[in-house]
Scaffold this motif. Structure first.
Motif, PDB file in Angstrom:
ATOM      1  N   UNK A 213      49.240  58.625  21.235  1.00  0.00           N
ATOM      2  CA  UNK A 213      50.138  59.835  20.914  1.00  0.00           C
ATOM      3  C   UNK A 213      50.493  59.382  19.755  1.00  0.00           C
ATOM      4  N   UNK A 214      51.188  58.281  19.443  1.00  0.00           N
ATOM      5  CA  UNK A 214      52.548  57.770  18.347  1.00  0.00           C
ATOM      6  C   UNK A 214      51.749  57.204  16.943  1.00  0.00           C
ATOM      7  N   UNK A 215      50.467  57.631  17.146  1.00  0.00           N
ATOM      8  CA  UNK A 215      49.588  56.790  16.499  1.00  0.00           C
ATOM      9  C   UNK A 215      49.603  57.642  14.884  1.00  0.00           C
ATOM     10  N   UNK A 216      50.032  58.979  15.295  1.00  0.00           N
ATOM     11  CA  UNK A 216      49.663  59.364  13.974  1.00  0.00           C
ATOM     12  C   UNK A 216      48.836  60.291  13.600  1.00  0.00           C
ATOM     13  N   UNK A 217      47.601  60.150  14.800  1.00  0.00           N
ATOM     14  CA  UNK A 217      46.309  60.431  13.823  1.00  0.00           C
ATOM     15  C   UNK A 217      46.073  61.178  15.198  1.00  0.00           C
ATOM     16  N   UNK A 218      44.460  61.927  14.760  1.00  0.00           N
ATOM     17  CA  UNK A 218      44.315  63.407  15.887  1.00  0.00           C
ATOM     18  C   UNK A 218      43.459  62.214  17.271  1.00  0.00           C
ATOM     19  N   UNK A 219      43.848  62.930  18.002  1.00  0.00           N
ATOM     20  CA  UNK A 219      42.820  62.183  19.846  1.00  0.00           C
ATOM     21  C   UNK A 219      42.158  61.720  19.609  1.00  0.00           C
ATOM     22  N   UNK A 220      41.107  60.867  19.683  1.00  0.00           N
ATOM     23  CA  UNK A 220      39.569  60.183  19.379  1.00  0.00           C
ATOM     24  C   UNK A 220      39.044  60.982  20.303  1.00  0.00           C
ATOM     25  N   UNK A 221      37.933  62.109  20.723  1.00  0.00           N
ATOM     26  CA  UNK A 221      37.412  62.966  20.768  1.00  0.00           C
ATOM     27  C   UNK A 221      36.424  61.822  22.377  1.00  0.00           C
ATOM     28  N   UNK A 222      37.029  62.442  23.441  1.00  0.00           N
ATOM     29  CA  UNK A 222      36.481  61.313  24.781  1.00  0.00           C
ATOM     30  C   UNK A 222      37.544  59.863  25.123  1.00  0.00           C
ATOM     31  N   UNK A 223      38.167  59.981  24.341  1.00  0.00           N
ATOM     32  CA  UNK A 223      39.384  59.188  24.604  1.00  0.00           C
ATOM     33  C   UNK A 223      40.279  59.529  26.194  1.00  0.00           C
ATOM     34  N   UNK A 224      39.744  60.484  26.821  1.00  0.00           N
ATOM     35  CA  UNK A 224      40.550  61.137  28.067  1.00  0.00           C
ATOM     36  C   UNK A 224      39.573  60.010  29.131  1.00  0.00           C
TER      37      UNK A 224
END
Ligand code: COA
Length: 345
Positions: A213-224
């Motif tokens: 969340x604090x990476x400044x990047x959008x969530x990686x698909x499938x990261x869940x």
């Protein structure tokens, strides 16, 4: 002759003693053929590589707390008293990132405003929980603790990832622990615990936390989803459970031949066979239900205890070696002489 070191010394801290046990498997099942219908796998492959034939899965809308409440209620009935001072829920699939699942479980069980918190040690969570509950009881912060392992593992499984989808499943198991003495049946021995964060990548859900969340990047698909490096996890599981089991046996003054039942985390039948070979505990002295449960994470050991006590496979006086391993990496082991408790219904 067995050198039993579980002697009670007057004035010593109280030990955690198992006073009740209960398990709950959700009614829906998924067979290997069901999985083969949608994934490039087969019943033969899954049975041969994992020992799993069928697994229970939570129905849509069912969350970890629902399974935890069902198992917790049974453990409280088994203990014959609804009174506890603390509720611990070991889980890697909480209902929400926050708050913890345990307070809701405690409230739904009508336990009042007791201490309640979650414990995250992935599949090692129940053995870690035994260590924490023992500490609460030894430190006189609690006299009675409800320890629940509960998971909806299917909520973190990528349905398209065949190596993970065939292994994991849902369920909950629980024990009530009360203050007692280390030499009585049911007393939890010293809990040997360990971890190795350098190998955290081997079994991981990378998304959804502050790192992403604090990476400044959008969530990686499938990261869940839970990702696994199966072969390395296999090796680590055998090595870590073997070493911690040896330490727990040593601490209890037991030899492998003293163990009536090896109760290991139900990850994979081949891991259990390799562990048994390392510890010199043959299959007939190992308890297993993985064929019909799959890997239920932190729930697997209490589920197995409840089931085995219910079928009579586990009898009062049996000397048990409990050991578990999970992502983190995290692992642990302890010993226990099974008490005269009947699983709650
Ligand atoms: N069906 C068919 N083939 C599969 C498969 C499946 N469900 N899952 C993986 N495979 C394939 C792989 O893609 C690989 O194919 P390739 O040779 O073409 O690359 C082949 O089977 C062998 O893969 P590998 O990972 O080496 O197999 P394995 O014998 O190690 O078994 C596991 C895979 C996942 C069953 C095994 O590694 C395991 O159980 N590891 C521990 C997992 C675990 O317990 N995790 C939780 C710990 S708490």
């Amino acid at each position: 002759m067995r050198d039993d070191r579980r002697r009670h010394r007057p004035g010593a801290a109280p030990a955690a003693v198992v006073a009740g046990v209960g398990g709950h498997l959700p009614p829906d099942v998924v067979t290997n053929d069901d999985l083969s219908a949608r994934l490039d796998t087969s019943d033969d492959w899954i049975r041969a590589r994992t020992g799993i034939s069928v697994r229970h899965v939570a129905s849509p809308g069912t969350a970890t707390s629902d399974l935890a409440v069902a198992a917790g209620r049974r453990a409280l009935r088994s203990a014959g008293s609804p009174r506890v001072d603390a509720v611990l829920v070991a889980t890697m699939t909480p209902d929400h990132p926050s708050p913890a699942t345990a307070p809701e479980v405690a409230t739904r069980l009508g336990l009042g405003d007791v201490a309640a918190f979650d414990l995250g040690a992935m599949c090692a969570g129940f053995v870690y929980g035994l260590g924490v509950a023992s500490g609460l009881i030894a430190g006189r912060a609690a006299e009675r603790v409800l320890l629940i392992g509960a998971e909806v593992m299917t909520s973190v499984v990528d349905p398209q990832d065949r190596s993970v989808a065939v292994l994991f499943a849902d369920g909950a198991g629980a024990v009530v622990l009360r203050a007692g003495t280390p030499d009585e049946p049911g007393a939890v021995g010293r809990v040997v615990l360990g971890s190795d964060g350098a190998r955290g990548e081997l079994l991981k859900i990378s998304g959804g936390g502050s790192r992403e969340r604090r990476s400044g990047r959008p969530p990686v698909p499938g990261g869940e989803y839970l990702r696994m490096r199966g072969r390395e996890i296999f090796r680590q599981a055998v090595e870590r459970m073997t070493d911690s089991s040896r330490a727990a046996l040593e601490d209890a003054g037991w030899k492998s031949g003293d163990v009536d039942g090896l109760v290991a985390h139900q990850a994979n039948a081949r891991i259990l066979a390799a562990l048994g070979a390392e510890l010199d505990i043959p299959a007939e002295r190992q308890l297993s239900n993985i064929a019909h449960t799959g890997n239920t994470g932190a729930a697997s050991i209490p589920l197995l205890l409840a089931e085995a006590a219910g079928t009579g496979r586990l009898a009062p006086g049996h000397r048990l070696l409990l050991t578990s391993f999970g992502g983190g990496l995290a692992w642990g082991a302890t010993t226990l002489v099974w008490p005269d408790v009947t699983p709650g219904h």
